[in-house]
Write a protein that holds these residues in place. Structure first.
Motif, PDB file in Angstrom:
ATOM      1  N   ALA A 196       0.834  -1.205   0.000  1.00  0.00           N
ATOM      2  CA  ALA A 196       0.000   0.000   0.000  1.00  0.00           C
ATOM      3  C   ALA A 196       0.869   1.255   0.000  1.00  0.00           C
ATOM      4  O   ALA A 196       0.525   2.263  -0.628  1.00  0.00           O
ATOM      5  N   PHE A 197       2.018   1.179   0.665  1.00  0.00           N
ATOM      6  CA  PHE A 197       2.932   2.323   0.664  1.00  0.00           C
ATOM      7  C   PHE A 197       3.463   2.598  -0.744  1.00  0.00           C
ATOM      8  O   PHE A 197       3.503   3.741  -1.191  1.00  0.00           O
ATOM      9  N   ALA A 198       3.855   1.525  -1.438  1.00  0.00           N
ATOM     10  CA  ALA A 198       4.380   1.680  -2.798  1.00  0.00           C
ATOM     11  C   ALA A 198       3.348   2.370  -3.688  1.00  0.00           C
ATOM     12  O   ALA A 198       3.654   3.316  -4.415  1.00  0.00           O
ATOM     13  N   ARG A 199       2.128   1.902  -3.613  1.00  0.00           N
ATOM     14  CA  ARG A 199       1.059   2.500  -4.408  1.00  0.00           C
ATOM     15  C   ARG A 199       0.856   3.973  -4.051  1.00  0.00           C
ATOM     16  O   ARG A 199       0.722   4.823  -4.919  1.00  0.00           O
ATOM     17  N   ALA A 200       0.833   4.250  -2.752  1.00  0.00           N
ATOM     18  CA  ALA A 200       0.611   5.626  -2.311  1.00  0.00           C
ATOM     19  C   ALA A 200       1.746   6.539  -2.762  1.00  0.00           C
ATOM     20  O   ALA A 200       1.513   7.666  -3.203  1.00  0.00           O
ATOM     21  N   ALA A 201       2.986   6.044  -2.679  1.00  0.00           N
ATOM     22  CA  ALA A 201       4.133   6.875  -3.059  1.00  0.00           C
ATOM     23  C   ALA A 201       4.073   7.212  -4.548  1.00  0.00           C
ATOM     24  O   ALA A 201       4.239   8.370  -4.935  1.00  0.00           O
ATOM     25  N   VAL A 202       3.803   6.207  -5.369  1.00  0.00           N
ATOM     26  CA  VAL A 202       3.720   6.461  -6.811  1.00  0.00           C
ATOM     27  C   VAL A 202       2.549   7.394  -7.113  1.00  0.00           C
ATOM     28  O   VAL A 202       2.683   8.356  -7.876  1.00  0.00           O
ATOM     29  N   SER A 203       1.395   7.178  -6.482  1.00  0.00           N
ATOM     30  CA  SER A 203       0.288   8.056  -6.822  1.00  0.00           C
ATOM     31  C   SER A 203       0.488   9.470  -6.312  1.00  0.00           C
ATOM     32  O   SER A 203       0.096  10.433  -6.983  1.00  0.00           O
ATOM     33  N   ALA A 204       1.134   9.616  -5.153  1.00  0.00           N
ATOM     34  CA  ALA A 204       1.385  10.974  -4.656  1.00  0.00           C
ATOM     35  C   ALA A 204       2.284  11.736  -5.625  1.00  0.00           C
ATOM     36  O   ALA A 204       2.142  12.936  -5.822  1.00  0.00           O
ATOM     37  N   PHE A 205       3.212  11.014  -6.249  1.00  0.00           N
ATOM     38  CA  PHE A 205       4.130  11.674  -7.186  1.00  0.00           C
ATOM     39  C   PHE A 205       3.402  12.047  -8.477  1.00  0.00           C
ATOM     40  O   PHE A 205       3.523  13.163  -8.987  1.00  0.00           O
ATOM     41  N   ILE A 206       2.612  11.111  -8.982  1.00  0.00           N
ATOM     42  CA  ILE A 206       1.916  11.319 -10.251  1.00  0.00           C
ATOM     43  C   ILE A 206       0.782  12.331 -10.110  1.00  0.00           C
ATOM     44  O   ILE A 206       0.398  12.987 -11.076  1.00  0.00           O
ATOM     45  N   ALA A 207       0.273  12.472  -8.891  1.00  0.00           N
ATOM     46  CA  ALA A 207      -0.805  13.435  -8.645  1.00  0.00           C
ATOM     47  C   ALA A 207      -0.412  14.835  -9.098  1.00  0.00           C
ATOM     48  O   ALA A 207      -1.267  15.661  -9.412  1.00  0.00           O
ATOM     49  N   GLN A 208       0.904  15.092  -9.167  1.00  0.00           N
ATOM     50  CA  GLN A 208       1.389  16.394  -9.665  1.00  0.00           C
ATOM     51  C   GLN A 208       0.856  16.710 -11.050  1.00  0.00           C
ATOM     52  O   GLN A 208       0.684  17.873 -11.402  1.00  0.00           O
ATOM     53  N   LEU A 209       0.637  15.675 -11.852  1.00  0.00           N
ATOM     54  CA  LEU A 209       0.149  15.885 -13.219  1.00  0.00           C
ATOM     55  C   LEU A 209      -1.368  16.072 -13.241  1.00  0.00           C
ATOM     56  O   LEU A 209      -1.941  16.314 -14.293  1.00  0.00           O
ATOM     57  N   ASP A 210      -1.989  15.904 -12.082  1.00  0.00           N
ATOM     58  CA  ASP A 210      -3.436  15.982 -11.951  1.00  0.00           C
ATOM     59  C   ASP A 210      -4.186  15.159 -13.003  1.00  0.00           C
ATOM     60  O   ASP A 210      -4.987  15.693 -13.773  1.00  0.00           O
ATOM     61  N   PRO A 211      -3.937  13.851 -13.029  1.00  0.00           N
ATOM     62  CA  PRO A 211      -4.657  12.992 -13.968  1.00  0.00           C
ATOM     63  C   PRO A 211      -6.099  12.804 -13.512  1.00  0.00           C
ATOM     64  O   PRO A 211      -6.492  13.321 -12.465  1.00  0.00           O
ATOM     65  N   THR A 212      -6.883  12.061 -14.287  1.00  0.00           N
ATOM     66  CA  THR A 212      -8.230  11.734 -13.820  1.00  0.00           C
ATOM     67  C   THR A 212      -8.108  10.593 -12.808  1.00  0.00           C
ATOM     68  O   THR A 212      -7.091   9.910 -12.740  1.00  0.00           O
ATOM     69  N   VAL A 213      -9.159  10.407 -12.045  1.00  0.00           N
ATOM     70  CA  VAL A 213      -9.174   9.340 -11.055  1.00  0.00           C
ATOM     71  C   VAL A 213      -8.965   7.979 -11.739  1.00  0.00           C
ATOM     72  O   VAL A 213      -8.252   7.119 -11.230  1.00  0.00           O
ATOM     73  N   ASP A 214      -9.580   7.809 -12.900  1.00  0.00           N
ATOM     74  CA  ASP A 214      -9.430   6.557 -13.655  1.00  0.00           C
ATOM     75  C   ASP A 214      -7.992   6.310 -14.097  1.00  0.00           C
ATOM     76  O   ASP A 214      -7.467   5.207 -13.969  1.00  0.00           O
ATOM     77  N   GLU A 215      -7.375   7.341 -14.645  1.00  0.00           N
ATOM     78  CA  GLU A 215      -5.989   7.194 -15.107  1.00  0.00           C
ATOM     79  C   GLU A 215      -5.088   6.780 -13.944  1.00  0.00           C
ATOM     80  O   GLU A 215      -4.270   5.864 -14.069  1.00  0.00           O
ATOM     81  N   LEU A 216      -5.255   7.456 -12.812  1.00  0.00           N
ATOM     82  CA  LEU A 216      -4.419   7.146 -11.659  1.00  0.00           C
ATOM     83  C   LEU A 216      -4.699   5.732 -11.157  1.00  0.00           C
ATOM     84  O   LEU A 216      -3.794   5.002 -10.748  1.00  0.00           O
ATOM     85  N   CYS A 217      -5.970   5.355 -11.202  1.00  0.00           N
ATOM     86  CA  CYS A 217      -6.387   4.034 -10.749  1.00  0.00           C
ATOM     87  C   CYS A 217      -5.706   2.946 -11.584  1.00  0.00           C
ATOM     88  O   CYS A 217      -5.235   1.940 -11.053  1.00  0.00           O
ATOM     89  N   ASP A 218      -5.649   3.149 -12.886  1.00  0.00           N
ATOM     90  CA  ASP A 218      -4.976   2.201 -13.778  1.00  0.00           C
ATOM     91  C   ASP A 218      -3.519   2.019 -13.363  1.00  0.00           C
ATOM     92  O   ASP A 218      -3.012   0.901 -13.262  1.00  0.00           O
ATOM     93  N   ILE A 219      -2.848   3.129 -13.149  1.00  0.00           N
ATOM     94  CA  ILE A 219      -1.429   3.071 -12.794  1.00  0.00           C
ATOM     95  C   ILE A 219      -1.235   2.386 -11.446  1.00  0.00           C
ATOM     96  O   ILE A 219      -0.356   1.540 -11.280  1.00  0.00           O
ATOM     97  N   LYS A 220      -2.084   2.735 -10.488  1.00  0.00           N
ATOM     98  CA  LYS A 220      -1.964   2.120  -9.165  1.00  0.00           C
ATOM     99  C   LYS A 220      -2.159   0.613  -9.239  1.00  0.00           C
ATOM    100  O   LYS A 220      -1.464  -0.154  -8.567  1.00  0.00           O
ATOM    101  N   THR A 221      -3.122   0.188 -10.064  1.00  0.00           N
ATOM    102  CA  THR A 221      -3.378  -1.248 -10.194  1.00  0.00           C
ATOM    103  C   THR A 221      -2.165  -1.952 -10.791  1.00  0.00           C
ATOM    104  O   THR A 221      -1.744  -3.011 -10.309  1.00  0.00           O
ATOM    105  N   ALA A 222      -1.583  -1.346 -11.828  1.00  0.00           N
ATOM    106  CA  ALA A 222      -0.405  -1.940 -12.466  1.00  0.00           C
ATOM    107  C   ALA A 222       0.775  -2.000 -11.488  1.00  0.00           C
ATOM    108  O   ALA A 222       1.469  -3.029 -11.397  1.00  0.00           O
TER     109      ALA A 222
END
Ligand SMILES: Nc1ncnc2c1ncn2[C@@H]1O[C@H](COP(=O)(O)OP(=O)(O)O)[C@@H](O)[C@H]1O
Ligand SMILES: Nc1ncnc2c1ncn2[C@@H]1O[C@H](COP(=O)(O)OP(=O)(O)O)[C@@H](O)[C@H]1O
Ligand SMILES: [Mg+2]
Ligand SMILES: [Mg+2]
Lengths: 77, 147, 147
Positions: free
Chosen positions: C19-45
């Motif tokens: 869960a930490f790995a996912r949170a760290a990657v999403s916190a970083f990518i959140a800078q690009l302000d993607p859609t919730v779906d886009e971020l969800c895809d990346i987190k799942t991968a």
């Protein structure tokens, strides 16, 4: 896989910035509510359970509403 | 004492990464199940240390900031924030409340904030080589919740 | 092309860190302000790749997982997840949907999920040395917001 994908996502095209802010807002509401009820501060896990979300996500969402005070507005005391 | 868990992050010293640094540290510390207030204290201290790397250590350049975070069985947390920037000539003076080398721009309270929000603060530095800030705090232990 | 921002995280292969790995990657990518779906895809991968390090690469041991994340000007994101675990003998076979070496325990869909949720997936591995999974996705571009 297309099936799984459709199952996993609920076609949420809102921006992450907004969704994080919403989560942070809900987390703060839950916190206030629990503080009033138990007269002590809830832990991150207690809030996460109430929101049915992993702790890590709640914590990152809370981050999104803090302004980096130090960096942009030097405080003069 | 051996940590029960640890991680490290490295990031560029752009101001947009300050929020990321805080988020990464909080997401890791979430494992110890702190309260929002406890988390806030740590984040504020991390914020100050990371900001110092951005505005002082790598003032006119972009460098790498290295963060390590260790969790201990007794609820102790050690966060280390390291840069390879300009370093600090006189650490004792730098740590004085209100002392700043960017008069008019900054308040000189960063180290004072870290000191007051954490249990322990240690600063080591070599001019021209970089600075390491090590901060320690022990979370109040609480009975393990089920689930 | 040079990334506009990048970070790396290393973490231990305990399941509590997923869960930490996912949170760290999403916190970083959140800078690009993607859609919730886009971020969800990346987190799942990311989740699938990190889980593989935990359950396959370092099956009976605890090792270090290295994650790098790069953001590009055109909205591209490259996430690299590396381990120094057991490695994969036959990559092509491993990537087949439903193929798993942990029959009964796992579904064998990890790589298929990464492939379908990201634009590009590359796997390199050396038996006994470790595995690197590189995933790429380009966020839909949107008009620059002010502020
Ligand atoms: N990482 C660092 N690298 C170089 N110099 C630093 C670093 N951190 C702090 N300093 C020095 O110590 C001084 C005091 O820091 P601080 O208490 O945070 O106050 P401020 O950042 O407001 O100046 C700074 O003005 C700077 O000269
Ligand atoms: N990081 C890794 N290290 C070693 N083997 C791996 C790694 N990732 C995947 N594998 C191998 O590839 C197979 C397929 O992976 P995956 O598609 O995720 O399915 P599953 O994890 O359900 O088995 C695994 O069963 C395993 O044998
Ligand atoms: Mg400062
Ligand atoms: Mg898998």
């Amino acid at each position: 896989i297309g099936e799984i994908r459709r199952y996993l996502r609920d076609n949420n095209s809102i921006r992450v910035s907004r969704s994080l802010r919403d989560t942070a807002y809900k987390a703060m509401q839950v916190k206030e509510k629990m503080m009033a009820k138990n007269s002590r501060e809830p832990t991150v896990e207690e809030i996460a359970k109430e929101l049915d979300m992993p702790r890590e996500e709640v914590v990152v969402a809370l981050e999104s509403v803090v302004e980096p005070v130090s960096l942009y507005e030097p405080v003069f005391s | 004492m051996k940590p029960v868990n640890e991680m490290s992050v490295s990031l560029l010293s752009c101001s947009s990464n300050e929020a990321f640094a805080r988020a990464a540290v909080s997401a890791f510390i979430a494992q110890l199940d702190p309260t929002v207030d406890e988390l806030c204290d740590i984040k504020t201290a991390v914020s100050e240390a990371v900001t110092n790397c951005i505005v002082h250590a790598y003032r006119d350049t972009i460098g790498v900031i290295y963060i390590t975070c260790r969790l201990y069985e007794d609820g102790g947390i050690v966060v280390k924030i390291r840069d390879k920037g300009c370093g600090i000539e006189d650490i004792e003076q730098a740590m004085q409340p209100l002392f700043t080398t960017q008069e008019g721009e900054r308040a000189g309270l960063g180290f004072a904030v870290m000191q007051s929000f954490m249990d322990k603060l240690r600063v080591t530095s070599k001019p021209g080589k970089g600075t390491t800030v090590t901060m320690k705090k022990t979370m109040e232990r609480r009975p393990k919740q089920n689930g």
